[in-house]
Scaffold this motif. Structure first.
Motif, PDB file in Angstrom:
ATOM      1  N   ALA A   1       7.276  -1.030  -5.374  1.00 53.22           N
ATOM      2  CA  ALA A   1       7.703  -2.316  -4.821  1.00 53.22           C
ATOM      3  C   ALA A   1       6.831  -3.435  -5.376  1.00 53.22           C
ATOM      4  N   VAL A   2       7.438  -4.610  -5.547  1.00 51.29           N
ATOM      5  CA  VAL A   2       6.719  -5.812  -5.942  1.00 51.29           C
ATOM      6  C   VAL A   2       6.869  -6.810  -4.808  1.00 51.29           C
ATOM      7  N   ASN A   3       5.755  -7.435  -4.396  1.00 50.88           N
ATOM      8  CA  ASN A   3       5.854  -8.348  -3.262  1.00 50.88           C
ATOM      9  C   ASN A   3       5.753  -9.805  -3.696  1.00 50.88           C
TER      10      ASN A   3
ATOM     11  N   SER B   1       0.815  -1.203   0.000  1.00 50.85           N
ATOM     12  CA  SER B   1       0.000   0.000   0.000  1.00 50.85           C
ATOM     13  C   SER B   1       0.853   1.259   0.000  1.00 50.85           C
ATOM     14  N   GLY B   2       2.155   1.117   0.248  1.00 53.32           N
ATOM     15  CA  GLY B   2       3.044   2.263   0.271  1.00 53.32           C
ATOM     16  C   GLY B   2       4.039   2.206  -0.863  1.00 53.32           C
ATOM     17  N   ALA B   3       4.712   3.331  -1.077  1.00 54.27           N
ATOM     18  CA  ALA B   3       5.743   3.424  -2.108  1.00 54.27           C
ATOM     19  C   ALA B   3       7.119   3.412  -1.457  1.00 54.27           C
ATOM     20  N   PRO B   4       8.153   3.032  -2.221  1.00 53.72           N
ATOM     21  CA  PRO B   4       9.512   3.172  -1.696  1.00 53.72           C
ATOM     22  C   PRO B   4       9.783   4.617  -1.289  1.00 53.72           C
ATOM     23  N   GLN B   5      10.568   4.785  -0.225  1.00 48.68           N
ATOM     24  CA  GLN B   5      10.795   6.097   0.356  1.00 48.68           C
ATOM     25  C   GLN B   5      12.099   6.724  -0.134  1.00 48.68           C
ATOM     26  N   ASN B   6      12.138   8.047  -0.099  1.00 43.67           N
ATOM     27  CA  ASN B   6      13.391   8.793  -0.307  1.00 43.67           C
ATOM     28  C   ASN B   6      14.093   8.435  -1.608  1.00 43.67           C
TER      29      ASN B   6
ATOM     30  N   GLY C   1       2.997  -2.359  -6.033  1.00 46.88           N
ATOM     31  CA  GLY C   1       2.406  -1.354  -5.156  1.00 46.88           C
ATOM     32  C   GLY C   1       2.375   0.025  -5.769  1.00 46.88           C
ATOM     33  N   THR C   2       2.229   1.008  -4.915  1.00 47.90           N
ATOM     34  CA  THR C   2       2.129   2.401  -5.315  1.00 47.90           C
ATOM     35  C   THR C   2       3.471   2.909  -5.835  1.00 47.90           C
TER      36      THR C   2
ATOM     37  N   VAL D   1       9.906   0.228   1.374  1.00 50.11           N
ATOM     38  CA  VAL D   1       8.551   0.577   1.796  1.00 50.11           C
ATOM     39  C   VAL D   1       8.449   0.347   3.300  1.00 50.11           C
ATOM     40  N   PRO D   2       7.810   1.251   4.044  1.00 51.88           N
ATOM     41  CA  PRO D   2       7.630   1.024   5.487  1.00 51.88           C
ATOM     42  C   PRO D   2       6.974  -0.335   5.757  1.00 51.88           C
ATOM     43  N   CYS D   3       7.462  -1.026   6.767  1.00 54.08           N
ATOM     44  CA  CYS D   3       6.996  -2.392   7.065  1.00 54.08           C
ATOM     45  C   CYS D   3       5.478  -2.500   7.093  1.00 54.08           C
ATOM     46  N   ILE D   4       4.835  -1.500   7.698  1.00 58.84           N
ATOM     47  CA  ILE D   4       3.391  -1.574   7.891  1.00 58.84           C
ATOM     48  C   ILE D   4       2.637  -1.506   6.563  1.00 58.84           C
ATOM     49  N   GLU D   5       3.329  -1.037   5.507  1.00 56.25           N
ATOM     50  CA  GLU D   5       2.666  -0.876   4.209  1.00 56.25           C
ATOM     51  C   GLU D   5       3.084  -1.937   3.197  1.00 56.25           C
TER      52      GLU D   5
END
Length: 107
Positions: A78-80, A4-9, A86-87, A27-31
Motif C-alpha cells: 500500500a502507498v499512503n 505498517s501492514g500489507a494488503p490482505q488476502n 508499506g510492507t 490494509v487493516p485500519c490500525i496499520e
C-alpha cells in the motif's frame, strides 16, 4: 509514516496463458498510519525481471503480456498519502495457462 501492514488476502481471480488478474483486501485500519491512496504491485517470473506497477483507485491488477506456462510471483504494498510505501504482502505464486491452441500458425 509508512503503512505498517500489507494488503490482505492477495489472491488470483483470473488466469489465462498470457495474463494474470489478482485482487486484494485493504490494509487493516490500525496499520494504515494515514490514508491509503494507492498500491504497488511487484511481480516477476523465476527467469524474468521484476516489474513494478502502480495501482490507483482499485484493489485489482492485471498483469498482461506474460509467458504461457510460467510461474509468476506477486506481491502488493500500500502507498499512503505521505507517499510512503508499506510492507509487501507474502508472495502469491500463480502459473499462467498452457495455450489451448498451437502457436505455430498452422491451420
Amino acid at each position: 509514516s509508512a503503512p505498517s501492514g500489507a494488503p490482505q488476502n492477495v489472491r488470483e481471480v483470473e488466469v489465462t496463458s498470457t495474463s494474470i488478474t489478482i485482487q486484494w483486501d485493504q490494509v487493516p485500519c490500525i496499520e494504515q498510519n494515514s490514508e491509503i491512496t494507492g498500491y504497488i504491485v511487484r511481480y516477476s517470473s523465476s527467469t524474468g525481471e521484476t516489474q513494478m506497477s502502480p495501482v490507483q483507485n482499485s484493489q485489482m491488477f492485471t498483469a498482461s503480456g506474460l509467458t504461457p506456462n510460467t510461474a509468476y510471483s506477486f506481491q502488493v504494498a500500500a502507498v499512503n498519502s505521505d507517499n510512503e510505501t508499506g510492507t509487501y504482502s507474502s508472495p502469491l505464486q500463480v502459473e499462467t495457462n498452457t495455450p489451448a491452441t498451437p502457436t505455430d500458425g498452422g491451420g
